[in-house]
Design a protein around this motif. Structure first.
Motif, PDB file in Angstrom:
ATOM      1  N   TYR A 161      -3.097 -11.461   4.333  1.00 45.06           N
ATOM      2  CA  TYR A 161      -3.990 -10.749   5.246  1.00 45.06           C
ATOM      3  C   TYR A 161      -3.224 -10.491   6.529  1.00 45.06           C
ATOM      4  N   ASP A 162      -3.241  -9.246   7.013  1.00 44.46           N
ATOM      5  CA  ASP A 162      -2.483  -8.910   8.218  1.00 44.46           C
ATOM      6  C   ASP A 162      -3.335  -8.866   9.479  1.00 44.46           C
ATOM      7  N   GLY A 163      -4.539  -9.420   9.407  1.00 43.01           N
ATOM      8  CA  GLY A 163      -5.449  -9.406  10.549  1.00 43.01           C
ATOM      9  C   GLY A 163      -6.443  -8.271  10.493  1.00 43.01           C
ATOM     10  N   GLU A 164      -6.196  -7.307   9.612  1.00 36.17           N
ATOM     11  CA  GLU A 164      -7.078  -6.162   9.469  1.00 36.17           C
ATOM     12  C   GLU A 164      -7.362  -5.832   8.009  1.00 36.17           C
ATOM     13  N   ASP A 165      -6.313  -5.859   7.196  1.00 35.34           N
ATOM     14  CA  ASP A 165      -6.423  -5.512   5.785  1.00 35.34           C
ATOM     15  C   ASP A 165      -5.709  -6.546   4.931  1.00 35.34           C
ATOM     16  N   LEU A 166      -5.993  -6.498   3.632  1.00 35.80           N
ATOM     17  CA  LEU A 166      -5.262  -7.304   2.666  1.00 35.80           C
ATOM     18  C   LEU A 166      -4.013  -6.544   2.241  1.00 35.80           C
ATOM     19  N   VAL A 167      -2.948  -7.258   1.976  1.00 41.27           N
ATOM     20  CA  VAL A 167      -1.729  -6.674   1.436  1.00 41.27           C
ATOM     21  C   VAL A 167      -1.475  -7.373   0.109  1.00 41.27           C
ATOM     22  N   ILE A 168      -1.308  -6.588  -0.957  1.00 40.96           N
ATOM     23  CA  ILE A 168      -1.043  -7.157  -2.275  1.00 40.96           C
ATOM     24  C   ILE A 168       0.257  -6.582  -2.812  1.00 40.96           C
ATOM     25  N   SER A 169       0.912  -7.345  -3.670  1.00 42.00           N
ATOM     26  CA  SER A 169       2.201  -6.920  -4.209  1.00 42.00           C
ATOM     27  C   SER A 169       2.145  -6.814  -5.719  1.00 42.00           C
ATOM     28  N   ALA A 170       3.079  -6.016  -6.247  1.00 41.85           N
ATOM     29  CA  ALA A 170       3.279  -5.933  -7.688  1.00 41.85           C
ATOM     30  C   ALA A 170       4.078  -7.144  -8.134  1.00 41.85           C
ATOM     31  N   LYS A 171       3.711  -7.680  -9.271  1.00 43.33           N
ATOM     32  CA  LYS A 171       4.370  -8.885  -9.780  1.00 43.33           C
ATOM     33  C   LYS A 171       5.759  -8.599 -10.335  1.00 43.33           C
ATOM     34  N   SER A 172       5.960  -7.401 -10.891  1.00 48.04           N
ATOM     35  CA  SER A 172       7.240  -7.131 -11.534  1.00 48.04           C
ATOM     36  C   SER A 172       7.883  -5.818 -11.105  1.00 48.04           C
ATOM     37  N   ASN A 173       7.356  -5.161 -10.096  1.00 44.36           N
ATOM     38  CA  ASN A 173       7.967  -3.959  -9.536  1.00 44.36           C
ATOM     39  C   ASN A 173       7.987  -4.098  -8.020  1.00 44.36           C
ATOM     40  N   SER A 174       8.440  -3.072  -7.327  1.00 39.34           N
ATOM     41  CA  SER A 174       8.656  -3.192  -5.890  1.00 39.34           C
ATOM     42  C   SER A 174       7.514  -2.642  -5.044  1.00 39.34           C
ATOM     43  N   ASN A 175       6.341  -2.475  -5.610  1.00 40.00           N
ATOM     44  CA  ASN A 175       5.227  -1.868  -4.890  1.00 40.00           C
ATOM     45  C   ASN A 175       4.463  -2.864  -4.023  1.00 40.00           C
ATOM     46  N   LEU A 176       3.938  -2.360  -2.920  1.00 38.98           N
ATOM     47  CA  LEU A 176       2.984  -3.067  -2.066  1.00 38.98           C
ATOM     48  C   LEU A 176       1.815  -2.137  -1.811  1.00 38.98           C
ATOM     49  N   TRP A 177       0.618  -2.713  -1.748  1.00 40.51           N
ATOM     50  CA  TRP A 177      -0.570  -1.935  -1.425  1.00 40.51           C
ATOM     51  C   TRP A 177      -1.305  -2.616  -0.284  1.00 40.51           C
ATOM     52  N   LYS A 178      -1.764  -1.820   0.651  1.00 41.99           N
ATOM     53  CA  LYS A 178      -2.658  -2.319   1.688  1.00 41.99           C
ATOM     54  C   LYS A 178      -4.047  -1.845   1.295  1.00 41.99           C
ATOM     55  N   ILE A 179      -4.985  -2.825   1.192  1.00 39.15           N
ATOM     56  CA  ILE A 179      -6.355  -2.495   0.804  1.00 39.15           C
ATOM     57  C   ILE A 179      -7.319  -3.154   1.782  1.00 39.15           C
ATOM     58  N   SER A 180      -8.522  -2.611   1.845  1.00 37.93           N
ATOM     59  CA  SER A 180      -9.558  -3.229   2.669  1.00 37.93           C
ATOM     60  C   SER A 180     -10.046  -4.490   1.960  1.00 37.93           C
ATOM     61  N   THR A 181     -10.781  -5.332   2.661  1.00 34.14           N
ATOM     62  CA  THR A 181     -11.321  -6.539   2.041  1.00 34.14           C
ATOM     63  C   THR A 181     -12.374  -6.204   0.977  1.00 34.14           C
ATOM     64  N   SER A 182     -12.847  -4.961   0.953  1.00 34.67           N
ATOM     65  CA  SER A 182     -13.778  -4.534  -0.094  1.00 34.67           C
ATOM     66  C   SER A 182     -13.063  -3.853  -1.256  1.00 34.67           C
ATOM     67  N   GLY A 183     -11.724  -3.855  -1.229  1.00 33.86           N
ATOM     68  CA  GLY A 183     -10.946  -3.336  -2.348  1.00 33.86           C
ATOM     69  C   GLY A 183     -10.587  -1.871  -2.283  1.00 33.86           C
ATOM     70  N   ASP A 184     -10.867  -1.197  -1.158  1.00 34.52           N
ATOM     71  CA  ASP A 184     -10.520   0.216  -1.025  1.00 34.52           C
ATOM     72  C   ASP A 184      -9.059   0.378  -0.624  1.00 34.52           C
ATOM     73  N   LYS A 185      -8.376   1.299  -1.277  1.00 38.98           N
ATOM     74  CA  LYS A 185      -6.961   1.525  -1.018  1.00 38.98           C
ATOM     75  C   LYS A 185      -6.769   2.184   0.352  1.00 38.98           C
ATOM     76  N   ARG A 186      -5.848   1.621   1.131  1.00 33.52           N
ATOM     77  CA  ARG A 186      -5.486   2.189   2.426  1.00 33.52           C
ATOM     78  C   ARG A 186      -4.160   2.944   2.320  1.00 33.52           C
ATOM     79  N   VAL A 187      -3.138   2.248   1.798  1.00 31.68           N
ATOM     80  CA  VAL A 187      -1.809   2.863   1.697  1.00 31.68           C
ATOM     81  C   VAL A 187      -1.002   2.120   0.637  1.00 31.68           C
ATOM     82  N   GLU A 188      -0.042   2.835   0.031  1.00 30.68           N
ATOM     83  CA  GLU A 188       0.852   2.254  -0.962  1.00 30.68           C
ATOM     84  C   GLU A 188       2.285   2.503  -0.511  1.00 30.68           C
ATOM     85  N   GLY A 189       3.161   1.550  -0.757  1.00 28.93           N
ATOM     86  CA  GLY A 189       4.556   1.724  -0.378  1.00 28.93           C
ATOM     87  C   GLY A 189       5.482   0.978  -1.309  1.00 28.93           C
TER      88      GLY A 189
END
Length: 199
Positions: free
Chosen positions: A136-164
């Motif tokens: 948690y970055d203080g505003e959103d959740l950040v989740i990572s891919a287990k076997s690739n290089s992706n990161l996603w920032k999502i809201s605490t309700s599961g809505d996608k904010r950004v992918e990188g």
């Protein structure tokens, strides 16, 4: 008469899957700084609340300091204070077929690990890879891919904010298994095995 006997076996390992931290300032938790440890177990993984002052289980959590996680396939945990309430967000990859797993986001009470209304959230429309870590970055959740290089920032309700894809250096093309956010530095850290990367 008939005699019936049943037994449900549980198996708990010493293999932590995830780790979260809560400050002594978190409201309603007894002014105790804590580590929340997600541990591999069957049929459900376990969540332990451990006081940082003495390493003992904090029995204010689910009466004995240990609670069942909502799944036996969890991957990560993070602690979030929302107003005057505290929650544990847990991610899990459900299913045995690696191409058809369902990715879930759970929101749990930090008092008794009960799943909150409206959860779990199905993240399959947000994340296309198995989930690895969560923070948690203080505003959103950040989740990572287990076997690739992706990161996603999502809201605490599961809505996608950004992918990188910021993790493609230093051997991190094999995924990020753990995440942590350092508020004071504003830095996201990712780990895989013995490698650590500031993102």
């Amino acid at each position: 008469g008939r005699v019936f006997h049943s037994y449900v076996s549980q198996s708990v390992t010493t293999e932590p899957i995830g780790l979260a931290w809560s400050s002594a300032d978190a409201p309603g938790l007894g002014s105790a700084e804590s580590l929340w440890v997600l541990v591999n177990a069957e049929p459900f993984d376990k969540i332990l609340r451990v006081d940082t002052s003495d390493g003992e289980l904090n029995t204010n959590f689910d009466d004995d300091g240990v609670a069942d996680a909502p799944s036996g396939n969890t991957e990560g945990i993070t602690f979030v204070t929302e107003g005057t309430d505290n929650y544990l967000y847990v991610v899990a990859n459900e299913g045995s077929d690696q191409w058809n797993r369902t990715k879930y986001l759970y929101k749990l009470s930090a008092v008794d690990a009960s799943v909150q209304a409206g959860y779990p959230k199905d993240l399959n429309n947000v994340v296309w890879d198995d989930l690895g870590g969560i923070t948690y970055d203080g505003e959103d959740l950040v989740i990572s891919a287990k076997s690739n290089s992706n990161l996603w920032k999502i809201s605490t309700s599961g809505d996608k904010r950004v992918e990188g894809w910021p993790c493609c250096t230093s051997g991190f093309t094999q995924g990020v298994k753990a995440l942590a956010y350092h508020t004071g530095r504003g830095v996201l850290y990712g780990a895989n095995g013995t490698s650590l990367l500031g993102i």
